[in-house]
Enzyme design. Structure first.
Site, short mmCIF file in Angstrom:
data_model
loop_
_atom_site.label_atom_id
_atom_site.label_comp_id
_atom_site.label_asym_id
_atom_site.label_seq_id
_atom_site.Cartn_x
_atom_site.Cartn_y
_atom_site.Cartn_z
N TRP A 196 23.26 80.71 15.64
CA TRP A 196 21.80 80.89 15.65
C TRP A 196 21.30 80.84 14.20
O TRP A 196 21.84 81.54 13.34
CB TRP A 196 21.49 82.26 16.29
CG TRP A 196 20.06 82.62 16.38
CD1 TRP A 196 19.03 81.82 16.79
CD2 TRP A 196 19.47 83.90 16.09
NE1 TRP A 196 17.85 82.53 16.77
CE2 TRP A 196 18.10 83.80 16.35
CE3 TRP A 196 19.99 85.12 15.64
CZ2 TRP A 196 17.22 84.87 16.17
CZ3 TRP A 196 19.12 86.18 15.47
CH2 TRP A 196 17.75 86.05 15.73
N ASP A 225 26.87 89.89 18.92
CA ASP A 225 25.46 89.63 19.21
C ASP A 225 25.37 89.36 20.72
O ASP A 225 25.95 88.39 21.22
CB ASP A 225 24.99 88.42 18.40
CG ASP A 225 23.49 88.20 18.53
OD1 ASP A 225 22.86 88.83 19.40
OD2 ASP A 225 22.94 87.40 17.75
N LYS A 238 15.27 88.40 26.73
CA LYS A 238 15.45 87.36 27.76
C LYS A 238 15.67 87.98 29.13
O LYS A 238 15.06 87.56 30.11
CB LYS A 238 16.64 86.46 27.42
CG LYS A 238 16.92 86.26 25.97
CD LYS A 238 15.95 85.34 25.29
CE LYS A 238 16.39 85.09 23.90
NZ LYS A 238 15.67 84.83 22.82
C1 LMR Z 1 16.15 81.43 20.00
O1 LMR Z 1 17.26 81.27 19.48
O2 LMR Z 1 15.40 80.50 20.32
C2 LMR Z 1 15.71 82.83 20.32
O3 LMR Z 1 16.72 83.73 20.05
C3 LMR Z 1 14.43 83.17 19.67
C4 LMR Z 1 14.54 83.34 18.18
O4 LMR Z 1 14.18 84.43 17.69
O5 LMR Z 1 14.97 82.42 17.49
#
Ligand code: LMR
Length: 399
Positions: free
Chosen positions: A130, A211, A246
């Site tokens: 992420w 996470d 979510k």
């Molecule tokens: C995402 O990865 O799209 C979500 O977790 C929202 C974010 O905060 O990036």
């Protein structure tokens, strides 16, 4: 001061939403940010959430501060959700849970704590991960490195390489793992592989931060915790950062939790104090509304049962969209094999689309996808599927 600043590029995920909102194209599709859409293309408020809010408005008596670590009822409900109340770590007072504004704040609180007490720590992130992981840990002042995770060839976890690189991580470092529904790839280790990861932790001694943002979106609420539970041996230490954005669809309420597991009950009490210190210096104490919704739902057997049904429905729908996407791409004459998308889990998949494909989809079709090719499958609907797959087929054909 401000005149000395250089402009920064938009956020790779949230920046797309801003651009999407300003796009006048009526066919536009946002497959950037991880937000669930129903068959009408709406992000609905769950019925259980509405009911909990009604009860909350009738029953709440004060808007005074919560404690630094939030509501105790919420903390207990979170522990039950992750571990089950009979888990020996919970019964042995080896887990403390603090309510946080989203999973992001849980990660940041953990990062601040580590930087304060162990400033030389390096945080290892999966390659890829992420986009915000990197920002959170570097903003806290920690060094960040990558461990091998994904094979673009097999479209799955490259487990051998993952283990090899995690065996290189020194005992004093931290490794961030994704509890389920890996973001951005949608590829998770299986239960046997989680067991191997536990052995690597035992051998090497680094601290796992898990996470856990998509509990319920892979196989089910209880099922999705099984991988991370494999890591937790009698003498272990770990941190679990949960998000409820979510699975309760309460994105804007910012509800998450930081659960820390200490190797003894005493050590756990001490880390609890450090977590509170880190929160106090960050946002003082968490907001009430969203976490109260979660507590009401999880602590009422009927609402809890109904909520699990709502999570099942979201998960099943994402599964259907995965299948429909693969099928429609084939119908549009796409030669490239996308069948792996139907195997992956959670909201996201790593599509394999290049930066150039992503740019062309945005410029010519108003389809918004993260630069690295991550697509939010949960943003697809029956009615945007045809246009989406036609656009992808055209862009792929042009190379
Ligand atoms: C995402 O990865 O799209 C979500 O977790 C929202 C974010 O905060 O990036």
């Amino acid at each position: 001061m401000f005149e000395l600043l250089n402009a920064v590029p938009p956020d790779p995920i949230m920046g797309l939403t801003e651009a999407f909102k300003n796009d006048p194209n009526p066919d536009k599709i946002n497959l950037g940010v991880g937000v669930y859409k129903d068959s009408q293309g709406a992000t609905p408020i769950l019925a259980t959430v509405k009911e909990a809010e009604r009860r909350l408005i009738d029953s709440e008596k004060t808007k005074s501060y919560l404690g630094i670590d939030g509501s105790p009822e919420f903390a207990q409900a979170v522990q039950e959700l992750i571990f089950g109340l009979e888990h020996p770590l919970v019964r042995g007072h080896r887990v403390v849970t603090a309510q946080t504004p989203g999973g992001t704040a849980a990660l940041r609180v953990a990062a601040d704590l580590i930087k304060q007490k162990f400033p030389e720590t390096t945080v290892w992130l999966s390659d890829p991960t992420w986009a915000n992981h990197h920002s959170i840990f570097t903003a806290a002042g920690l060094a960040v490195r990558k461990y091998a995770y994904y094979s673009a060839e097999t479209k799955d976890v490259d487990f051998e390489r993952m283990v090899d690189s995690l065996k290189e991580v020194p005992a004093s470092d931290v490794v961030v793992l994704h509890g389920c529904c890996h973001n951005p790839t949608g590829a998770d280790p299986d239960l046997n592989q989680w067991k191997v990861l536990e052995e690597v932790i035992e051998e090497r001694g680094w601290l796992p931060i898990i996470d856990f943002a998509y509990q319920g979106f892979a196989d089910g609420i209880e099922e999705d915790a099984q991988g991370l539970l494999q890591l937790l041996t009698p003498g272990c230490e770990a941190i679990i950062c949960s998000s409820f954005s979510k699975n309760f669809g309460i994105y804007c309420e910012r509800v998450g939790a930081l659960s820390a597991i200490g190797s003894t009950a005493e050590a756990t009490q001490i880390v609890h104090g450090h977590i509170k210190r880190s929160i106090r210096a960050n946002y003082s104490n968490p907001p009430y509304h969203g976490a109260a919704i979660v507590s009401i739902i999880l602590n009422d057997p009927e609402l809890r049962r109904q909520w699990e049904g709502e999570v099942d429905e979201m998960r099943d729908r994402i599964g259907l969209m995965r299948e429909l996407f693969v099928k429609t791409l084939k119908e549009k004459g796409v030669k490239h094999d996308f069948s792996f998308l139907a195997e992956q889990r959670g909201m996201f998949s790593f599509s394999g689309l290049t930066k150039e494909h992503v740019a062309a989809l945005k410029e010519r079709y108003a389809i918004y996808i993260v630069d690295n090719g991550r697509i939010n499958v949960a943003g697809m609907t029956e009615s945007n599927m045809d246009y989406l797959c036609m656009a992808i087929a055209n862009v792929l054909q042009e190379g």
